[in-house]
Design a protein around this motif. Structure first.
Motif, PDB file in Angstrom:
ATOM      1  N   ARG A   1     -20.985  64.328  66.391  1.00 35.44           N
ATOM      2  CA  ARG A   1     -20.526  65.712  66.221  1.00 35.44           C
ATOM      3  C   ARG A   1     -21.673  66.697  66.446  1.00 35.44           C
ATOM      4  NH1 ARG A   1     -16.247  67.734  67.464  1.00 35.44           N
ATOM      5  NH2 ARG A   1     -17.423  69.525  68.087  1.00 35.44           N
ATOM      6  N   LEU A   2     -22.874  66.345  65.912  1.00 30.80           N
ATOM      7  CA  LEU A   2     -24.034  67.216  66.078  1.00 30.80           C
ATOM      8  C   LEU A   2     -24.480  67.239  67.530  1.00 30.80           C
ATOM      9  CD1 LEU A   2     -26.180  66.483  62.893  1.00 30.80           C
ATOM     10  CD2 LEU A   2     -24.910  68.545  63.437  1.00 30.80           C
ATOM     11  N   VAL A   3     -24.391  66.100  68.210  1.00 28.14           N
ATOM     12  CA  VAL A   3     -24.754  66.040  69.622  1.00 28.14           C
ATOM     13  C   VAL A   3     -23.852  66.978  70.428  1.00 28.14           C
ATOM     14  CG1 VAL A   3     -24.779  64.595  71.684  1.00 28.14           C
ATOM     15  CG2 VAL A   3     -25.683  63.695  69.540  1.00 28.14           C
ATOM     16  N   ILE A   4     -22.556  66.885  70.193  1.00 24.84           N
ATOM     17  CA  ILE A   4     -21.606  67.734  70.927  1.00 24.84           C
ATOM     18  C   ILE A   4     -21.896  69.206  70.644  1.00 24.84           C
ATOM     19  CG2 ILE A   4     -19.163  68.366  71.135  1.00 24.84           C
ATOM     20  CD1 ILE A   4     -18.531  65.415  70.388  1.00 24.84           C
ATOM     21  N   ASP A   5     -22.094  69.490  69.359  1.00 25.66           N
ATOM     22  CA  ASP A   5     -22.395  70.841  68.907  1.00 25.66           C
ATOM     23  C   ASP A   5     -23.614  71.391  69.647  1.00 25.66           C
ATOM     24  OD1 ASP A   5     -22.270  73.040  67.320  1.00 25.66           O
ATOM     25  OD2 ASP A   5     -23.319  72.145  65.632  1.00 25.66           O
ATOM     26  N   GLU A   6     -24.660  70.558  69.721  1.00 22.26           N
ATOM     27  CA  GLU A   6     -25.911  70.965  70.379  1.00 22.26           C
ATOM     28  C   GLU A   6     -25.696  71.163  71.879  1.00 22.26           C
ATOM     29  OE1 GLU A   6     -30.105  71.742  70.341  1.00 22.26           O
ATOM     30  OE2 GLU A   6     -28.452  71.815  68.908  1.00 22.26           O
ATOM     31  N   LEU A   7     -24.956  70.236  72.482  1.00 22.85           N
ATOM     32  CA  LEU A   7     -24.691  70.341  73.922  1.00 22.85           C
ATOM     33  C   LEU A   7     -23.949  71.635  74.249  1.00 22.85           C
ATOM     34  CD1 LEU A   7     -23.612  66.662  74.705  1.00 22.85           C
ATOM     35  CD2 LEU A   7     -25.654  67.828  75.564  1.00 22.85           C
ATOM     36  N   GLU A   8     -23.004  71.996  73.378  1.00 19.16           N
ATOM     37  CA  GLU A   8     -22.217  73.207  73.626  1.00 19.16           C
ATOM     38  C   GLU A   8     -23.087  74.458  73.593  1.00 19.16           C
ATOM     39  OE1 GLU A   8     -19.239  72.840  70.611  1.00 19.16           O
ATOM     40  OE2 GLU A   8     -17.801  71.871  71.962  1.00 19.16           O
ATOM     41  N   ARG A   9     -24.165  74.407  72.791  1.00 21.45           N
ATOM     42  CA  ARG A   9     -25.010  75.591  72.644  1.00 21.45           C
ATOM     43  C   ARG A   9     -26.131  75.649  73.678  1.00 21.45           C
ATOM     44  NH1 ARG A   9     -25.276  77.453  66.902  1.00 21.45           N
ATOM     45  NH2 ARG A   9     -23.239  76.957  66.083  1.00 21.45           N
TER      46      ARG A   9
ATOM     47  N   ALA B   1     -28.231  75.724  77.322  1.00 21.62           N
ATOM     48  CA  ALA B   1     -28.077  76.319  78.643  1.00 21.62           C
ATOM     49  C   ALA B   1     -27.700  75.196  79.624  1.00 21.62           C
ATOM     50  CB  ALA B   1     -29.381  76.972  79.065  1.00 21.62           C
ATOM     51  N   PRO B   2     -27.062  75.541  80.763  1.00 20.39           N
ATOM     52  CA  PRO B   2     -26.580  74.510  81.694  1.00 20.39           C
ATOM     53  C   PRO B   2     -27.635  73.473  82.114  1.00 20.39           C
ATOM     54  CG  PRO B   2     -25.664  76.619  82.304  1.00 20.39           C
ATOM     55  CD  PRO B   2     -26.616  76.881  81.173  1.00 20.39           C
ATOM     56  N   ALA B   3     -28.850  73.910  82.440  1.00 21.16           N
ATOM     57  CA  ALA B   3     -29.842  72.948  82.945  1.00 21.16           C
ATOM     58  C   ALA B   3     -30.248  71.906  81.896  1.00 21.16           C
ATOM     59  CB  ALA B   3     -31.057  73.683  83.501  1.00 21.16           C
ATOM     60  N   PRO B   4     -30.706  72.328  80.702  1.00 15.80           N
ATOM     61  CA  PRO B   4     -31.035  71.313  79.697  1.00 15.80           C
ATOM     62  C   PRO B   4     -29.820  70.472  79.300  1.00 15.80           C
ATOM     63  CG  PRO B   4     -31.260  73.536  78.783  1.00 15.80           C
ATOM     64  CD  PRO B   4     -31.068  73.678  80.249  1.00 15.80           C
ATOM     65  N   ARG B   5     -28.609  71.051  79.375  1.00 15.77           N
ATOM     66  CA  ARG B   5     -27.421  70.289  79.011  1.00 15.77           C
ATOM     67  C   ARG B   5     -27.268  69.098  79.958  1.00 15.77           C
ATOM     68  NH1 ARG B   5     -23.105  73.769  79.837  1.00 15.77           N
ATOM     69  NH2 ARG B   5     -23.408  74.824  77.860  1.00 15.77           N
ATOM     70  N   ALA B   6     -27.426  69.359  81.253  1.00 14.37           N
ATOM     71  CA  ALA B   6     -27.326  68.269  82.224  1.00 14.37           C
ATOM     72  C   ALA B   6     -28.449  67.258  81.996  1.00 14.37           C
ATOM     73  CB  ALA B   6     -27.382  68.827  83.641  1.00 14.37           C
ATOM     74  N   ALA B   7     -29.658  67.779  81.699  1.00 13.89           N
ATOM     75  CA  ALA B   7     -30.783  66.881  81.420  1.00 13.89           C
ATOM     76  C   ALA B   7     -30.457  65.974  80.247  1.00 13.89           C
ATOM     77  CB  ALA B   7     -32.045  67.700  81.141  1.00 13.89           C
ATOM     78  N   ALA B   8     -29.815  66.534  79.234  1.00 12.07           N
ATOM     79  CA  ALA B   8     -29.461  65.738  78.055  1.00 12.07           C
ATOM     80  C   ALA B   8     -28.553  64.575  78.446  1.00 12.07           C
ATOM     81  CB  ALA B   8     -28.789  66.621  77.009  1.00 12.07           C
ATOM     82  N   PHE B   9     -27.618  64.822  79.357  1.00 15.33           N
ATOM     83  CA  PHE B   9     -26.711  63.748  79.760  1.00 15.33           C
ATOM     84  C   PHE B   9     -27.451  62.608  80.454  1.00 15.33           C
ATOM     85  CE2 PHE B   9     -23.177  66.546  78.842  1.00 15.33           C
ATOM     86  CZ  PHE B   9     -22.292  65.634  78.305  1.00 15.33           C
ATOM     87  N   ARG B  10     -28.597  62.935  81.088  1.00 17.02           N
ATOM     88  CA  ARG B  10     -29.369  61.879  81.741  1.00 17.02           C
ATOM     89  C   ARG B  10     -29.953  60.905  80.733  1.00 17.02           C
ATOM     90  NH1 ARG B  10     -31.290  66.157  85.254  1.00 17.02           N
ATOM     91  NH2 ARG B  10     -30.005  66.083  87.134  1.00 17.02           N
ATOM     92  N   ILE B  11     -30.234  61.376  79.489  1.00 20.31           N
ATOM     93  CA  ILE B  11     -30.926  60.491  78.556  1.00 20.31           C
ATOM     94  C   ILE B  11     -30.062  60.033  77.388  1.00 20.31           C
ATOM     95  CG2 ILE B  11     -33.193  61.424  79.127  1.00 20.31           C
ATOM     96  CD1 ILE B  11     -33.037  63.104  76.636  1.00 20.31           C
TER      97      ILE B  11
END
Lengths: 458, 458
Positions: free
Chosen positions: B44-52, B54-64
């Motif tokens: 839940r916290l991961v989703i919450d963080e992803l939603e907040r 910016a687009p570039a770091p969000r995509a980076a997060a999906f890589r790891i």
């Protein structure tokens, strides 16, 4: 019901027709017909039918329903009808039915019954069942613990996949769920979790520690809705529930999680319309019961609406001078109410799914204020011309300006009140709607007459 | 959130604090920190963080993100953010992510993307995955078929328990679910269903026909909400989905059912407040997007409120003579609105859970009328005395009588409109609230002034 194809509709209607036929035959041909009726039917139709029956035939139906269907239907009936069924069944049969329920369902059922009835039934259970029930009821109301089944299969961490599978094979029939197997250390603490699927597809000699995943755990004293959401978010079949010291209490299963979410949704719907939740099906609820569930809220709202009377009373002289001002009162406060409801609904939802937190107060109220100004400017412009058909252009101007201010006000208040409630630890959905209406109606009228005073020079 | 113990609250707050710490470290220490942050955290916290993000770091997060967490989080993001993530990831990585999704999740994701982006991704999939996706998208939008995973283990009816278990062992890893195993005849029609639990606890030489249960089946073209409710009612882990000829299409799993119910609840909440559902998280939605999702409804409601202006305009002479009548206008229509909302909410809910049907129209409207009279009599009596503080006793009498009539009217209209909508095949939740308000406000004022004319002799 967002969509339904013509074919699916037709199939459904046909099922309902054949059900009606069966019901008619059952009513004529007694027990055999009733049996045929209840055995063949979809569970939803069975529950529907049970809810509409008189108490005596309802209890009779439970005598002939297949065991599983009967238990599922019983759980779905809700406390008031459950009490009636158990009453009608008589002492021994009632105890047998209650004993057959899963431990957590049994505990919640007994908790919902009148104290005396519950005590008698509890007395009649086996010692083990009684102890189990009492343990579950020791958890706070509406906590995860109340929905946790202790009937699960768990394995010590030093065993192999084959050992675990053997344990499931021999003890799995009595467990409520076997698809999630908690792995325990020597102090009964949950150190891992392994799915039945993994146990089956893995090599039998593998040590459990090599196949288990790090567990997602729920605390037994956590709020039931938080727990149910966790199960949903993870798409889990069940999540292990632990006590303060991470020792296994049981498992919160996905079907219980769905049941919790349904109850909470029901409660939210009721709250958003300022009424009490029904504890029996609609057609089985009397007019007086319906009225009782609504009257307190209405009284509070009427009382609060007294504020609008006071404001208008203060401006009676203005009204006497320009009576056309009165024409737009319902439109103005109606619009304010709608804008406030939109904001509140958006913010309450975002809080519930944790898209925003109470600490986001300024960002959220600011955003809603800007949205309210945008909406108010649009609506104010749109309203101006039609308003001139009914009143002077100066009164129309008063209306347009008031719509702008009231929308801005309503949107901010609609965001502010739920967040303040969340901060204060109160459910944002409980108090928000009536409070927002009261605040927006009264201040909206105040704004209207102040602007009228300025523009019209009264 | 109906209840939360102090201890659970404290644990939660602590988790949030350590998350904030990790976030701060991640922002300073780049990828390694981000990895630590996302790996340890609650989904839940991961989703919450992803939603907040910016687009570039969000995509980076999906890589790891770990694979499973990444896929679950991706599904939870909703169409707008999904499109952004896939855009940011670039062609190859986007295709890898989409290919990893369960077939039904993949189909719905592609369906929610802009056409061009979807076409490119579909092109990049393996031929089998593409075919699978196209088959799912052939089912109508919002039907069960859109949520049905074809990746299931099924067995022919003439095998034994041991054969079935061996099939699960060898092919189960690739299936989305293995806990419900459909049993097929030689024409691929579902003739039974057996749970994995039963397969494990039963004797291995038993023929499947001896252990399988009669299946509960869902049609692929059934409405998604009806399907999800069926899964919930039966407490099933999954329900086989079939085509027109009872041939297996796949399984509707319980986690998809929960997702459907969440979407429908979200939609209902939005509708009941007359706004559009957000397709991205609140903080990522701009003021103009928020306003756009609300303005059409508001315009319609303002237009409808024009009716109240017309009614009041017609009675302007009466108002000029007795200006105190204006004082109670907000109170009267507010009360009518609340009573109407209570009725509507009760009836809509009862229709949704099928406690009542469209054919119960007379019984339901009659009951609500009686409830409205009860409530109106109570409120009318309560309002009388306070009203005399602001106006003549004759005006107070007008108010009390009007409250009685308006409550009766509002309760019946509040019940009637949803049932008529259901009869016409329209979702009762869509049009009800605004229509009820319009009808009740305008006729309520009419009633008020007609009664005033009679009582005051104007």
């Amino acid at each position: 019901m967002s969509w339904r194809s013509r074919r699916a509709r037709a199939a459904r209607r046909e099922a309902e027709r054949s059900w009606e036929d069966a019901r008619r035959r059952a009513r004529a041909g007694q027990v055999a017909g009733l049996r045929a009726l209840l055995r063949g039917a979809d569970l939803r139709l069975v529950i529907d039918e049970l809810e509409r029956m008189a108490p005596a035939p309802r209890a009779a139906a439970f005598r002939i329903l297949p065991r599983d269907t009967g238990l599922r239907a019983f759980i779905a009936l809700g406390p008031a009808l459950q009490a009636e069924v158990l009453e009608q069944l008589g002492h021994d049969e009632a105890i047998r039915l209650v004993a057959d329920l899963d431990p957590d369902d049994r505990a919640r059922t007994l908790d919902g019954l009148p104290d005396e009835q519950a005590a008698v039934l509890l007395e009649g259970l086996s010692e083990e069942a009684r102890r189990e029930t009492e343990l579950i009821l020791r958890h706070p109301a509406e906590s995860v613990g109340r929905w946790t089944t202790p009937a699960v299969v768990s394995v010590p961490a030093d065993r192999t996949v084959g050992d675990a599978l053997e344990l499931v094979r021999t003890t799995g029939s009595a467990a409520e769920t076997v698809y999630v197997v908690p792995v325990l250390d020597e102090l009964s603490r949950v150190v891992g979790v392994v799915s039945l699927r993994r146990l089956i597809t893995a090599d039998q000699a593998t040590p459990l520690s090599a196949v288990m995943r790090e567990p997602i755990l729920l605390r037994a004293d956590e709020d039931q809705e938080v727990g149910a959401r966790l199960v949903r978010d993870h798409g889990a079949v069940g999540v292990p529930v632990v006590d303060d010291e991470d020792r296994l209490v049981g498992i919160l299963t996905v079907d219980d999680a769905m049941h919790v979410l349904e109850l909470e949704e029901d409660e939210d719907t009721a709250r958003s319309a300022s009424r009490a939740r029904l504890d029996r099906p609609y057609l089985g609820t009397s007019v007086l019961q319906l009225a009782r569930g609504r009257v307190l809220w209405l009284l509070a709202l009427v009382l609060a609406a007294g504020l609008t009377v006071t404001v208008l009373d203060r401006f009676e002289a203005t009204l006497e001078q320009v009576v056309t001002l009165a024409l737009f009162i319902p439109l103005l406060i109606g619009t304010g109410g709608n804008v406030g409801a939109q904001s509140a609904s958006t913010v309450i939802r975002a809080l519930a799914v944790e898209e925003i937190r109470a600490s986001d107060l300024l960002a959220v109220v600011g955003k809603e204020l800007a949205t309210g100004v945008t909406l108010g400017a649009t609506l104010g412009l749109v309203a101006y011309l039609p308003a001139t058909w009914f009143a002077d252009s100066s009164v129309a101007l008063v209306l347009s300006l008031s719509v702008l201010v009231v929308c801005a006000l309503a949107a901010s208040v609609g965001a502010l009140i739920p967040i303040l409630a969340e901060r204060a630890g109160v459910d944002p959905a409980v108090m928000s709607a009536p409070l927002i209406t009261t605040v927006v109606d009264a201040t909206g009228l105040l704004v209207y007459f102040l602007i009228a005073g300025l523009v019209l020079g009264i």
